[in-house]
Design a protein around this motif. Structure first.
Motif, short mmCIF file in Angstrom:
data_model
loop_
_atom_site.label_atom_id
_atom_site.label_comp_id
_atom_site.label_asym_id
_atom_site.label_seq_id
_atom_site.Cartn_x
_atom_site.Cartn_y
_atom_site.Cartn_z
N LYS A 41 -16.88 -98.52 11.15
CA LYS A 41 -17.51 -99.52 10.26
C LYS A 41 -17.34 -100.94 10.80
O LYS A 41 -18.18 -101.81 10.57
CB LYS A 41 -16.89 -99.45 8.87
CG LYS A 41 -17.32 -98.21 8.12
CD LYS A 41 -17.00 -98.33 6.64
CE LYS A 41 -17.12 -96.98 5.96
NZ LYS A 41 -15.88 -96.54 5.30
N ARG A 42 -16.24 -101.17 11.51
CA ARG A 42 -15.97 -102.51 12.05
C ARG A 42 -16.95 -102.92 13.13
O ARG A 42 -17.19 -104.10 13.38
CB ARG A 42 -14.55 -102.55 12.65
CG ARG A 42 -13.51 -102.68 11.61
CD ARG A 42 -13.65 -104.03 10.96
NE ARG A 42 -12.98 -104.04 9.69
CZ ARG A 42 -13.04 -105.05 8.84
NH1 ARG A 42 -13.77 -106.11 9.12
NH2 ARG A 42 -12.41 -105.00 7.71
N VAL A 43 -17.47 -101.92 13.81
CA VAL A 43 -18.34 -102.20 14.96
C VAL A 43 -19.54 -103.03 14.50
O VAL A 43 -19.91 -104.01 15.15
CB VAL A 43 -18.78 -100.89 15.66
CG1 VAL A 43 -19.80 -101.17 16.74
CG2 VAL A 43 -17.56 -100.18 16.24
N ARG A 44 -20.08 -102.67 13.35
CA ARG A 44 -21.28 -103.37 12.88
C ARG A 44 -21.02 -104.87 12.71
O ARG A 44 -21.80 -105.71 13.15
CB ARG A 44 -21.74 -102.77 11.56
CG ARG A 44 -23.02 -103.41 11.05
CD ARG A 44 -23.38 -102.94 9.68
NE ARG A 44 -24.24 -101.75 9.75
CZ ARG A 44 -25.16 -101.48 8.82
NH1 ARG A 44 -25.31 -102.27 7.78
NH2 ARG A 44 -25.91 -100.42 8.92
N GLU A 45 -19.88 -105.18 12.08
CA GLU A 45 -19.54 -106.60 11.83
C GLU A 45 -19.39 -107.38 13.15
O GLU A 45 -19.84 -108.52 13.26
CB GLU A 45 -18.23 -106.64 11.03
CG GLU A 45 -17.80 -108.04 10.65
CD GLU A 45 -16.50 -108.04 9.84
OE1 GLU A 45 -16.20 -107.05 9.13
OE2 GLU A 45 -15.77 -109.05 9.95
N ASP A 211 -2.21 -107.79 18.23
CA ASP A 211 -1.50 -106.76 17.46
C ASP A 211 -2.36 -106.06 16.40
O ASP A 211 -2.06 -104.93 16.01
CB ASP A 211 -0.27 -107.37 16.77
CG ASP A 211 0.83 -107.68 17.79
OD1 ASP A 211 0.83 -107.02 18.86
OD2 ASP A 211 1.65 -108.58 17.54
N THR A 212 -3.39 -106.73 15.94
CA THR A 212 -4.23 -106.16 14.88
C THR A 212 -4.71 -104.75 15.25
O THR A 212 -5.11 -104.51 16.39
CB THR A 212 -5.48 -107.06 14.69
OG1 THR A 212 -5.04 -108.39 14.52
CG2 THR A 212 -6.32 -106.62 13.51
N LEU A 213 -4.68 -103.85 14.29
CA LEU A 213 -5.23 -102.51 14.52
C LEU A 213 -6.75 -102.60 14.37
O LEU A 213 -7.25 -103.36 13.54
CB LEU A 213 -4.64 -101.51 13.51
CG LEU A 213 -3.10 -101.40 13.52
CD1 LEU A 213 -2.62 -100.48 12.40
CD2 LEU A 213 -2.58 -100.92 14.88
N TRP A 214 -7.48 -101.82 15.16
CA TRP A 214 -8.93 -101.99 15.20
C TRP A 214 -9.61 -102.00 13.81
O TRP A 214 -10.45 -102.86 13.54
CB TRP A 214 -9.59 -100.97 16.15
CG TRP A 214 -11.07 -101.07 16.07
CD1 TRP A 214 -11.92 -100.20 15.48
CD2 TRP A 214 -11.89 -102.16 16.55
NE1 TRP A 214 -13.23 -100.66 15.56
CE2 TRP A 214 -13.21 -101.86 16.21
CE3 TRP A 214 -11.61 -103.36 17.24
CZ2 TRP A 214 -14.28 -102.70 16.53
CZ3 TRP A 214 -12.67 -104.20 17.54
CH2 TRP A 214 -13.98 -103.87 17.20
#
Ligand code: IPE
Ligand code: IPE
Ligand code: MG
Length: 241
Positions: A41-45, A211-214
């Motif tokens: 879902k993150r890919v779209r953003e 450090d953020t997780l994907w």
């Protein structure tokens, strides 16, 4: 001579090692695949953020040649997620004028997935906005080995003179032959390694290990990394002037 540059225009090509989906899910007591779905879902953003940030090329690492070592359940779940992602996102990607390409060895992928990949590449052929490249069953060493094999075949068939082989020759055989080299490589999840991603192409890339997780990576954080990049001086072996 290549002059050192302070790339105030920002990176034209950003490559991302999207890592940390499994840990993100585990932290929530959920199966790893839950994390992969959240990651997709993150890919779209991030794709949508590219035009405003001046990023023309975005290359994302979705599945490595080493990821087959995972459980059958996880591998099958990921393959099904890729099929679903392509089917669900195709229309939106076209509407956003995104040109999609895939890199990696397709031979080991299931035919249905390869069919969808081919179709999406065809569908977005005429798109002139950002270039999204998705690496599936991709490994830098595997890519160089496959390229070398084809180069050797051209030599054997006398289409290529070994005397003319130089730094410009091999990249023409790589999966990325139409793409510029990445300017910035981002890896999420705190691991400071490149795990076989774009080995040849990243020789002079700038790196960001965060450090953020994907699944938690946001357009704001992406923008922050793009801004940091503008402050870096890329010397390419030369001396600061
Ligand atoms: C990255 O997340 C996605 C893939 C490699 C497919 P991981 O699945 O590697 O997540 P972690 O590193 O185990 O947290
Ligand atoms: C790299 O992540 C591959 C992808 C993001 C697709 P991994 O999680 O597979 O890398 P390692 O095993 O930590 O090096
Ligand atoms: Mg990982």
């Amino acid at each position: 001579m290549v002059k050192p540059i302070r790339d105030t225009d920002g990176p034209r090509h950003v490559a991302v090692i999207m890592d940390g989906n499994g840990r993100w899910a585990t932290q929530r007591g959920r199966p790893r695949l839950f994390g992969h779905h959240a990651g997709a879902k993150r890919v779209r953003e991030i794709v949508q953020a590219c035009p405003d940030l001046g990023v023309k090329y975005l290359t994302i690492f979705a599945f490595s040649t080493e990821n087959w070592k995972r459980t059958q359940t996880e591998v099958a779940g990921l393959m099904s997620l890729f099929r679903r992602y392509i089917t669900m996102e195709a229309r939106a990607l076209c509407d956003q004028n995104v040109r999609v390409r895939f890199i990696g060895d397709r031979v080991r992928l299931d035919k249905k997935l390869v069919g969808l990949m081919d179709e999406l590449e065809q569908m977005t052929r005429g798109c002139t906005g950002i270039n999204l490249t998705i690496a599936i069953n991709y490994g830098g060493r595997d890519e160089v080995a496959r390229a070398t094999k084809r180069l050797a075949q051209d030599v054997a068939a006398q289409r290529l003179d070994p005397e003319n082989v130089n730094e410009e020759t091999l990249p023409k055989y790589l999966d990325t032959y139409v793409l510029p080299d990445p300017d910035l490589v981002i890896r999420t999840s705190g691991e400071a390694r490149i795990s076989n991603f774009l080995l040849w192409q990243s020789a002079y890339a700038e790196y960001e290990f965060i450090d953020t997780l994907w699944p938690d990576f946001s357009a704001e954080e992406f923008q922050g990394l793009i801004n940091n990049y503008a402050g870096r001086e890329r010397r390419f072996g030369a001396v600061s002037v």
